[in-house]
Design a protein around this motif. Structure first.
Motif, PDB file in Angstrom:
ATOM      1  N   ILE A  68     -20.744   8.981  -2.828  1.00 54.52           N
ATOM      2  CA  ILE A  68     -20.168   9.583  -4.026  1.00 54.52           C
ATOM      3  C   ILE A  68     -20.131  11.097  -3.910  1.00 54.52           C
ATOM      4  CG2 ILE A  68     -22.422   9.594  -5.168  1.00 54.52           C
ATOM      5  CD1 ILE A  68     -19.003   9.206  -6.889  1.00 54.52           C
ATOM      6  N   THR A  69     -21.006  11.651  -3.075  1.00 53.05           N
ATOM      7  CA  THR A  69     -21.128  13.100  -2.948  1.00 53.05           C
ATOM      8  C   THR A  69     -20.130  13.719  -1.971  1.00 53.05           C
ATOM      9  OG1 THR A  69     -22.879  12.642  -1.352  1.00 53.05           O
ATOM     10  CG2 THR A  69     -23.556  13.187  -3.584  1.00 53.05           C
ATOM     11  N   ILE A 108     -14.573   9.512  -6.134  1.00 56.38           N
ATOM     12  CA  ILE A 108     -14.537   9.924  -7.534  1.00 56.38           C
ATOM     13  C   ILE A 108     -15.709   9.315  -8.294  1.00 56.38           C
ATOM     14  CG2 ILE A 108     -13.236   9.864  -9.701  1.00 56.38           C
ATOM     15  CD1 ILE A 108     -10.679   9.849  -8.045  1.00 56.38           C
ATOM     16  N   LYS A 109     -15.907   8.007  -8.129  1.00 59.21           N
ATOM     17  CA  LYS A 109     -17.029   7.344  -8.777  1.00 59.21           C
ATOM     18  C   LYS A 109     -17.426   6.112  -7.959  1.00 59.21           C
ATOM     19  CE  LYS A 109     -14.517   4.218 -11.905  1.00 59.21           C
ATOM     20  NZ  LYS A 109     -14.343   3.807 -13.318  1.00 59.21           N
ATOM     21  N   LEU A 110     -18.618   5.570  -8.258  1.00 56.90           N
ATOM     22  CA  LEU A 110     -19.088   4.384  -7.542  1.00 56.90           C
ATOM     23  C   LEU A 110     -18.183   3.193  -7.826  1.00 56.90           C
ATOM     24  CD1 LEU A 110     -22.939   4.571  -8.261  1.00 56.90           C
ATOM     25  CD2 LEU A 110     -21.729   5.419  -6.252  1.00 56.90           C
ATOM     26  N   GLY A 111     -18.007   2.342  -6.810  1.00 55.21           N
ATOM     27  CA  GLY A 111     -17.210   1.140  -7.009  1.00 55.21           C
ATOM     28  C   GLY A 111     -16.586   0.640  -5.727  1.00 55.21           C
ATOM     29  N   VAL A 131     -17.348   3.077  -2.559  1.00 50.18           N
ATOM     30  CA  VAL A 131     -18.002   4.356  -2.817  1.00 50.18           C
ATOM     31  C   VAL A 131     -19.440   4.038  -3.209  1.00 50.18           C
ATOM     32  CG1 VAL A 131     -18.060   6.437  -4.223  1.00 50.18           C
ATOM     33  CG2 VAL A 131     -15.859   5.482  -3.515  1.00 50.18           C
ATOM     34  N   VAL A 132     -20.394   4.557  -2.425  1.00 47.41           N
ATOM     35  CA  VAL A 132     -21.805   4.195  -2.599  1.00 47.41           C
ATOM     36  C   VAL A 132     -22.622   5.430  -2.984  1.00 47.41           C
ATOM     37  CG1 VAL A 132     -21.621   2.299  -0.956  1.00 47.41           C
ATOM     38  CG2 VAL A 132     -22.301   4.559  -0.144  1.00 47.41           C
ATOM     39  N   SER A 190     -23.167  15.241  -8.734  1.00 50.68           N
ATOM     40  CA  SER A 190     -24.282  16.188  -8.696  1.00 50.68           C
ATOM     41  C   SER A 190     -25.466  15.742  -9.552  1.00 50.68           C
ATOM     42  CB  SER A 190     -23.809  17.582  -9.149  1.00 50.68           C
ATOM     43  OG  SER A 190     -23.255  17.515 -10.450  1.00 50.68           O
ATOM     44  N   SER A 191     -25.631  14.454  -9.747  1.00 47.26           N
ATOM     45  CA  SER A 191     -26.760  13.953 -10.534  1.00 47.26           C
ATOM     46  C   SER A 191     -27.065  12.513 -10.145  1.00 47.26           C
ATOM     47  CB  SER A 191     -26.475  14.048 -12.035  1.00 47.26           C
ATOM     48  OG  SER A 191     -25.381  13.240 -12.392  1.00 47.26           O
TER      49      SER A 191
END
Length: 295
Positions: A68-69, A108-111, A131-132, A190-191
């Protein structure tokens, strides 16, 4: 005689037809290797991953993943340019073909979704895409403390002894001891979640959340555990001036310091001893160790 003549003509025609078929078959067989070679080249259309050490030829992939980063790059084998790339779910990742005909993918986001690549002839490759969580960890080798705002040259031996006792207290009360680990798991850019192995006797793992920000001075993590916030900054190592018995050179190659501002927690210990102005006082707990790159 007339019947015999007709039979001879018939036989000659049959032989001629057979010879014609044999010639055609021979020509076809001779040309088959060329046809197969072209066909093999045309069928070599797949995606592959880039590694530090590449295989030859590159093995095809049916799926890939990225954190994800960050992002990842895939290569295209065969096919006919120009290519196009499309992500089935554009809310999970984006993709485009760069100037080298590589596929650049950004998270962009997990999935989970899929990536489709099409060449100029309309042929299509489709692979799975995930995306992990991003991973990062900090391993503690030593814990130090630093107090600024006090001119130690003005202290007598008794005061210096008291100051050393405060420094020892700051080190002993550190949430993480040597060989402890802080593991960051990003579920957003970032979190994410943080897990701390303190390496204290019979102490359970500590879990919480974190957010990360970066600047020229380093990377700052705001860690929240049981409702309490801790501001920790990772930066390149300095020459420690807080300990007379240990330096970064003694500990070997240490790439990072994790600096925790503990002024509010210990300022009364110092001001009560020396009667100094607290506005100029800064107290830091420094975890010296190694920081794995974000991946």
């Amino acid at each position: 005689k007339e019947l015999y003549f007709c039979e001879e003509i018939k036989k000659k025609n049959i032989m001629k037809a057979k010879m014609t078929k044999l010639c055609l078959l021979f020509i076809l067989l001779c040309s088959l290797p060329v046809f197969y070679s072209c066909s093999d080249e045309a069928d070599a259309f797949y995606l592959y991953e880039y590694w530090e050490v590449m295989f030859d030829p590159e093995p095809p992939i049916s799926e890939t993943s990225l954190p994800i980063t960050g992002g990842t790059k895939l290569g295209i084998k065969g096919g006919i340019a120009p290519y196009t790339a499309e992500i089935a779910d554009g809310q999970i990742a984006t993709a485009y073909i760069d100037e080298n005909n590589d596929i650049q993918i950004s998270s962009i986001k997990l999935g989970s979704t899929s990536l489709m690549v099409k060449d100029a002839d309309g042929r299509i490759i489709k692979i799975g895409l995930k995306v992990v969580n991003g991973k990062q960890s900090f391993s503690v080798n030593s814990v130090e403390a630093r107090i600024t705002g006090i001119d130690e040259s003005l202290l007598d031996e008794q005061q210096k002894g008291k100051l050393e006792a405060v420094i020892k207290k700051i080190k002993d009360e550190a949430g993480i001891q040597a060989t402890g680990v802080i593991a960051f798991s990003y579920d957003q850019k970032s979190s994410g979640k943080v897990t701390i192995v303190t390496n204290k006797d019979n102490a359970p793992k500590i879990e919480g959340s974190f957010s990360r920000s970066t600047s020229e001075s380093g990377t700052t993590f705001q860690i929240t555990i049981n409702g309490k916030e801790y501001d920790c900054k990772f930066k390149l190592p300095e020459r420690p001036d807080t300990s007379k018995s240990i330096t970064t050179r003694d500990l070997g190659p240490i790439p990072y310091w994790l600096v925790e501002d503990v002024t509010e927690d210990y300022k009364s210990d110092v001001t009560d001893l020396f009667g100094i102005n607290a506005t100029s006082l800064k107290i830091e707990r420094i975890y010296i160790g190694s920081f794995t790159p974000l991946r």
